[in-house]
Design an enzyme around this catalytic site. Structure first.
Site, PDB file in Angstrom:
ATOM      1  CG  ASN A   1      -5.864  21.466  15.375  1.00 41.73           C
ATOM      2  OD1 ASN A   1      -6.856  22.197  15.331  1.00 41.73           O
ATOM      3  ND2 ASN A   1      -4.784  21.685  14.638  1.00 41.73           N
TER       4      ASN A   1
ATOM      5  CB  SER B   1      -4.220   7.130  17.243  1.00 40.08           C
ATOM      6  OG  SER B   1      -3.487   6.575  16.163  1.00 40.08           O
TER       7      SER B   1
ATOM      8  CE1 TYR C   1      -3.348  11.724  15.231  1.00 43.88           C
ATOM      9  CE2 TYR C   1      -2.305   9.596  14.833  1.00 43.88           C
ATOM     10  CZ  TYR C   1      -3.442  10.356  15.006  1.00 43.88           C
ATOM     11  OH  TYR C   1      -4.679   9.748  14.965  1.00 43.88           O
TER      12      TYR C   1
ATOM     13  CE  LYS D   1      -5.521  11.480  18.143  1.00 42.57           C
ATOM     14  NZ  LYS D   1      -6.874  12.031  18.327  1.00 42.57           N
TER      15      LYS D   1
HETATM   16  N1  NAI Z   1      -9.492   7.343  10.653  1.00 42.39           N
HETATM   17  C1  NAI Z   1      -8.752   6.496  11.392  1.00 42.39           C
HETATM   18  O1  NAI Z   1      -8.469   5.358  10.963  1.00 42.39           O
HETATM   19  C2  NAI Z   1      -8.257   6.905  12.746  1.00 42.39           C
HETATM   20  C3  NAI Z   1      -8.650   8.075  13.357  1.00 42.39           C
HETATM   21  N2  NAI Z   1      -8.211   8.370  14.623  1.00 42.39           N
HETATM   22  C4  NAI Z   1      -8.633   9.591  15.305  1.00 42.39           C
HETATM   23  O2  NAI Z   1     -10.035   9.744  15.162  1.00 42.39           O
HETATM   24  C5  NAI Z   1     -10.364  11.125  15.045  1.00 42.39           C
HETATM   25  C6  NAI Z   1     -11.148  11.361  13.771  1.00 42.39           C
HETATM   26  O3  NAI Z   1     -10.339  10.969  12.690  1.00 42.39           O
HETATM   27  P1  NAI Z   1     -10.878  11.045  11.190  1.00 42.39           P
HETATM   28  O4  NAI Z   1     -12.351  11.067  11.196  1.00 42.39           O
HETATM   29  O5  NAI Z   1     -10.161  10.002  10.440  1.00 42.39           O
HETATM   30  O6  NAI Z   1     -10.312  12.458  10.755  1.00 42.39           O
HETATM   31  P2  NAI Z   1     -10.965  13.493   9.736  1.00 42.39           P
HETATM   32  O7  NAI Z   1      -9.897  14.476   9.389  1.00 42.39           O
HETATM   33  O8  NAI Z   1     -11.692  12.774   8.659  1.00 42.39           O
HETATM   34  O9  NAI Z   1     -12.049  14.216  10.644  1.00 42.39           O
HETATM   35  C7  NAI Z   1     -11.706  15.114  11.669  1.00 42.39           C
HETATM   36  C8  NAI Z   1     -12.813  16.128  11.764  1.00 42.39           C
HETATM   37  O10 NAI Z   1     -12.497  16.989  12.859  1.00 42.39           O
HETATM   38  C9  NAI Z   1     -12.645  18.338  12.441  1.00 42.39           C
HETATM   39  N3  NAI Z   1     -11.656  19.124  13.174  1.00 42.39           N
HETATM   40  C10 NAI Z   1     -10.313  19.007  13.106  1.00 42.39           C
HETATM   41  N4  NAI Z   1      -9.734  19.887  13.929  1.00 42.39           N
HETATM   42  C11 NAI Z   1     -10.729  20.572  14.532  1.00 42.39           C
HETATM   43  C12 NAI Z   1     -10.754  21.617  15.488  1.00 42.39           C
HETATM   44  N5  NAI Z   1      -9.639  22.158  15.982  1.00 42.39           N
HETATM   45  N6  NAI Z   1     -11.964  22.062  15.905  1.00 42.39           N
HETATM   46  C13 NAI Z   1     -13.106  21.531  15.406  1.00 42.39           C
HETATM   47  N7  NAI Z   1     -13.136  20.563  14.481  1.00 42.39           N
HETATM   48  C14 NAI Z   1     -11.958  20.073  14.056  1.00 42.39           C
HETATM   49  C15 NAI Z   1     -12.400  18.341  10.945  1.00 42.39           C
HETATM   50  O11 NAI Z   1     -13.062  19.436  10.322  1.00 42.39           O
HETATM   51  C16 NAI Z   1     -12.937  16.996  10.518  1.00 42.39           C
HETATM   52  O12 NAI Z   1     -14.299  17.062  10.125  1.00 42.39           O
HETATM   53  C17 NAI Z   1      -9.050  11.896  15.081  1.00 42.39           C
HETATM   54  O13 NAI Z   1      -8.851  12.371  16.387  1.00 42.39           O
HETATM   55  C18 NAI Z   1      -8.015  10.843  14.712  1.00 42.39           C
HETATM   56  O14 NAI Z   1      -6.771  11.151  15.291  1.00 42.39           O
HETATM   57  C19 NAI Z   1      -7.372   7.541  15.315  1.00 42.39           C
HETATM   58  C20 NAI Z   1      -6.928   6.392  14.735  1.00 42.39           C
HETATM   59  C21 NAI Z   1      -7.326   5.963  13.414  1.00 42.39           C
HETATM   60  O1  LIG Z   2      -4.256   7.370  13.790  1.00 40.94           O
HETATM   61  C1  LIG Z   2      -4.387   7.087  12.623  1.00 40.94           C
HETATM   62  O2  LIG Z   2      -4.063   5.825  12.204  1.00 40.94           O
HETATM   63  C2  LIG Z   2      -4.568   5.306  10.975  1.00 40.94           C
HETATM   64  C3  LIG Z   2      -3.733   4.078  10.611  1.00 40.94           C
HETATM   65  O3  LIG Z   2      -2.386   4.434  10.597  1.00 40.94           O
HETATM   66  P1  LIG Z   2      -1.436   4.119   9.368  1.00 40.94           P
HETATM   67  O4  LIG Z   2      -0.070   4.440   9.887  1.00 40.94           O
HETATM   68  O5  LIG Z   2      -1.591   2.672   9.054  1.00 40.94           O
HETATM   69  O6  LIG Z   2      -1.896   4.987   8.224  1.00 40.94           O
HETATM   70  C4  LIG Z   2      -4.515   6.373   9.891  1.00 40.94           C
HETATM   71  O7  LIG Z   2      -5.068   5.863   8.687  1.00 40.94           O
HETATM   72  C5  LIG Z   2      -5.313   7.573  10.374  1.00 40.94           C
HETATM   73  O8  LIG Z   2      -5.317   8.608   9.397  1.00 40.94           O
HETATM   74  C6  LIG Z   2      -4.685   8.113  11.636  1.00 40.94           C
HETATM   75  O9  LIG Z   2      -5.510   9.149  12.160  1.00 40.94           O
END
Ligand code: NAI
Ligand SMILES: O=C1O[C@H](COP(=O)(O)O)[C@@H](O)[C@H](O)[C@H]1O
Length: 309
Positions: A90, A115, A152, A156
């Site tokens: 992914n 990330s 993970y 990234k």
């Molecule tokens: N939420 C956070 O605080 C952080 C998020 N990120 C990064 O930001 C991005 C988004 O994270 P979130 O929105 O929190 O995750 P999330 O899980 O809420 O959203 C990810 C979305 O991507 C879609 N998805 C996953 N794999 C897929 C694939 N192979 N093909 C098509 N769609 C796919 C899922 O259906 C989902 O809607 C990720 O790459 C995550 O690693 C990085 C650091 C912190």
């Molecule tokens: O990359 C990500 O980091 C956030 C924050 O990390 P954490 O270790 O404090 O949980 C995480 O919430 C998020 O799911 C992840 O995609």
């Protein structure tokens, strides 16, 4: 940006924070492997601009990037405990497919959701927990080498390298945003590390708006709010992108309640990406935070803080 913008992972937490903030400002193409309910789609987006596809599906991704001006690539497995087979498919393979398709299609700008976990290894026993406290002056600024603390994070760091390659080979502008911890309405509760890397919803939308509007070559920046507690510098994001965050976790108690004397005018009116209004994109008004989606695509991360994951 006159051309459409492709947003992958549009149905997720980060995607929805972006769409709620700047959903009306661009012509979007939304891609997610899960169908998006109407409540998650800005009003101007037609069925033809919604792609239910996996990012490892090269043909579907090529179709989705045709004629777009920019890509915000979020889709992937966000769990810090994600196993290798999942991040390989992914996060690494998927990112390579999206980057290659974008570069070959002549896309101008590409913003990649990296990330904090790409550099989690800098949080050594000697540095923590002091690192998370406002008086500590240690800073990562994006020029340091990746130092992942889990697989993970490795995925990234790989995405950042792929971005560098496609920038150098094709001239595509690529910005890797090392996102901290996105939560809605308040910083992560009772979690020093999370409060040091808090990214509010409106700052998230504003930051990705800047990724679409600014002029740059290849950049690695940190995606956090203007927190007093921090060990990531946001100077590069300010300089290269014009990022000007409005929020600060210090305006909340450790338990996540707004402080009565906080400066509610902070940054007011300096940019117009709308506060954390939950109805801008027809969002679910019961959304109380950034809990994982009701039907998560990946098993729940057992280490995630309960209400701020
Ligand atoms: N939420 C956070 O605080 C952080 C998020 N990120 C990064 O930001 C991005 C988004 O994270 P979130 O929105 O929190 O995750 P999330 O899980 O809420 O959203 C990810 C979305 O991507 C879609 N998805 C996953 N794999 C897929 C694939 N192979 N093909 C098509 N769609 C796919 C899922 O259906 C989902 O809607 C990720 O790459 C995550 O690693 C990085 C650091 C912190
Ligand atoms: O990359 C990500 O980091 C956030 C924050 O990390 P954490 O270790 O404090 O949980 C995480 O919430 C998020 O799911 C992840 O995609």
């Amino acid at each position: 940006m006159d051309e459409p913008v492709l947003l992958t992972g549009a149905g997720g937490r980060v995607g929805q924070a972006i769409l709620r903030g700047i959903g009306d400002d661009y012509d979007w193409r939304l891609l997610d492997r899960e169908p998006l309910p109407a409540a998650k789609v800005p009003s101007g987006v037609t069925d033809a601009d919604r792609y239910v596809a996996d990012i490892t599906d090269e043909r579907a991704v090529r179709e989705a990037v045709a004629d777009v001006g920019a890509v915000i690539h979020l889709a992937g497995d966000p769990r810090k405990t994600a196993p290798w087979d999942s991040v390989l498919r992914n996060n690494i393979d998927g990112t390579q497919v999206v980057l290659r398709a974008a570069a070959e299609a002549g896309v101008e700008k590409f913003a990649f959701a990296s990330s904090n976990h790409a550099v989690g290894g800098y949080e050594t026993d000697e540095r923590t927990p002091d690192l998370y406290r406002p008086e500590d002056e240690y800073r990562l600024d994006g020029s340091e080498l990746p130092r992942p603390g889990n697989l993970y994070g490795v995925s990234k760091a790989a995405g950042e390298s792929l971005g560098r390659f496609y920038h150098d080979e094709f001239g595509m502008s690529v910005v890797c945003v090392r996102i901290g911890n996105l939560t809605k309405d308040h910083p992560p509760r009772e979690y020093e590390r999370g409060q040091a890397m808090w990214l509010s919803h409106r700052d998230c939308a504003h930051l990705f708006d800047r990724c679409l509007r600014a002029t740059y070559g290849y950049e690695v920046v940190y995606g956090i709010s203007n927190n007093d507690r921090r060990y990531y510098s946001i100077e590069r994001a300010r300089e290269a992108l014009g990022y000007d965050p409005a929020d600060n976790s210090a305006d909340y108690t450790f338990e996540g309640e707004p402080k009565p004397d906080r400066d509610t005018e902070t940054n007011g009116g300096r940019y117009a990406v709308g506060a954390d209004s939950s109805d801008a994109a027809g969002a679910d008004s019961t959304d109380a935070g950034d809990a994982a989606p009701a039907e998560p695509n990946f098993p729940t991360d057992p280490d995630a803080p309960s209400d701020d994951a």
